[in-house]
Scaffold this motif. Sequence first.
Motif, PDB file in Angstrom:
ATOM      1  N   VAL A  12      30.857 -50.696  30.647  1.00 24.85           N
ATOM      2  CA  VAL A  12      32.092 -50.391  30.829  1.00 24.85           C
ATOM      3  C   VAL A  12      32.494 -49.186  31.727  1.00 24.85           C
ATOM      4  O   VAL A  12      32.061 -48.262  31.479  1.00 24.85           O
ATOM      5  CB  VAL A  12      32.736 -50.209  29.253  1.00 24.85           C
ATOM      6  N   ALA A  13      33.222 -49.720  32.947  1.00 19.12           N
ATOM      7  CA  ALA A  13      33.457 -48.849  33.920  1.00 19.12           C
ATOM      8  C   ALA A  13      32.261 -47.993  34.192  1.00 19.12           C
ATOM      9  O   ALA A  13      32.390 -46.633  34.355  1.00 19.12           O
ATOM     10  CB  ALA A  13      34.685 -47.939  33.293  1.00 19.12           C
ATOM     11  N   ILE A  17      27.470 -48.678  26.976  1.00 18.34           N
ATOM     12  CA  ILE A  17      27.824 -48.345  25.671  1.00 18.34           C
ATOM     13  C   ILE A  17      27.779 -49.307  24.405  1.00 18.34           C
ATOM     14  O   ILE A  17      27.711 -50.857  24.975  1.00 18.34           O
ATOM     15  CB  ILE A  17      29.326 -48.044  25.688  1.00 18.34           C
ATOM     16  N   ALA A  18      27.584 -49.204  23.356  1.00 19.72           N
ATOM     17  CA  ALA A  18      27.728 -49.996  22.178  1.00 19.72           C
ATOM     18  C   ALA A  18      28.728 -49.532  21.457  1.00 19.72           C
ATOM     19  O   ALA A  18      28.955 -48.447  21.164  1.00 19.72           O
ATOM     20  CB  ALA A  18      26.244 -49.744  21.438  1.00 19.72           C
ATOM     21  N   MET A  19      29.507 -50.802  21.284  1.00 23.28           N
ATOM     22  CA  MET A  19      30.853 -50.627  20.279  1.00 23.28           C
ATOM     23  C   MET A  19      30.295 -51.148  18.752  1.00 23.28           C
ATOM     24  O   MET A  19      30.015 -52.300  18.727  1.00 23.28           O
ATOM     25  CB  MET A  19      31.881 -51.374  20.885  1.00 23.28           C
ATOM     26  N   LEU A  20      30.711 -50.210  18.246  1.00 25.49           N
ATOM     27  CA  LEU A  20      30.208 -50.533  16.698  1.00 25.49           C
ATOM     28  C   LEU A  20      31.609 -50.929  15.744  1.00 25.49           C
ATOM     29  O   LEU A  20      32.758 -50.392  16.081  1.00 25.49           O
ATOM     30  CB  LEU A  20      29.514 -49.580  15.921  1.00 25.49           C
ATOM     31  N   LEU A  25      37.252 -53.641  12.896  1.00 25.70           N
ATOM     32  CA  LEU A  25      37.806 -52.487  13.511  1.00 25.70           C
ATOM     33  C   LEU A  25      36.720 -52.016  14.360  1.00 25.70           C
ATOM     34  O   LEU A  25      35.795 -51.626  13.719  1.00 25.70           O
ATOM     35  CB  LEU A  25      38.228 -51.691  12.684  1.00 25.70           C
ATOM     36  N   MET A  26      37.182 -51.486  15.575  1.00 27.81           N
ATOM     37  CA  MET A  26      35.978 -50.539  16.304  1.00 27.81           C
ATOM     38  C   MET A  26      36.110 -49.459  15.551  1.00 27.81           C
ATOM     39  O   MET A  26      36.854 -48.687  15.508  1.00 27.81           O
ATOM     40  CB  MET A  26      36.446 -50.445  17.683  1.00 27.81           C
ATOM     41  N   THR A  27      34.826 -48.825  15.403  1.00 26.49           N
ATOM     42  CA  THR A  27      34.580 -47.642  14.428  1.00 26.49           C
ATOM     43  C   THR A  27      33.988 -46.551  15.131  1.00 26.49           C
ATOM     44  O   THR A  27      34.284 -45.221  15.022  1.00 26.49           O
ATOM     45  CB  THR A  27      33.650 -47.625  13.072  1.00 26.49           C
ATOM     46  N   ARG A  28      33.086 -46.888  16.302  1.00 34.27           N
ATOM     47  CA  ARG A  28      32.609 -45.817  17.236  1.00 34.27           C
ATOM     48  C   ARG A  28      32.083 -46.482  18.411  1.00 34.27           C
ATOM     49  O   ARG A  28      31.866 -47.636  18.363  1.00 34.27           O
ATOM     50  CB  ARG A  28      31.748 -45.039  16.300  1.00 34.27           C
ATOM     51  N   ILE A  29      32.098 -45.642  19.574  1.00 34.97           N
ATOM     52  CA  ILE A  29      31.497 -45.958  20.735  1.00 34.97           C
ATOM     53  C   ILE A  29      30.219 -44.948  20.878  1.00 34.97           C
ATOM     54  O   ILE A  29      30.586 -43.613  20.862  1.00 34.97           O
ATOM     55  CB  ILE A  29      32.324 -46.022  21.964  1.00 34.97           C
TER      56      ILE A  29
END
Length: 86
Positions: A12-13, A17-20, A25-29
């Motif tokens: 991403v840009a 990253i990992a998106m959790l 709902l996304m809770t953390r990156i």
Amino acid sequence: MRINEKIKIRNVAGEQIAMLHENNLMTRIVAFNETALYLWNSLSDKDFTVDDATGLLLERYDVDEATARNDAAKWVKNLEDNGLLI
């Protein structure tokens, strides 16, 4: 231990990253530098130990064993703390 195969790394840009997500709902990156991504890619889809990660760091980088072991342990702890291991 094993990396959670449901978690995927995305670019991403220009950042890896990992998106959790939890309850849709996304809770953390979690961002990965080059070394963390190398370990992730090398150890995905297999059981591994801190010793395995240490060995990979020693093979690829010009570091002493104590530094490699410390860095590998920090990497594993970060994965554990962020729920990326099963």
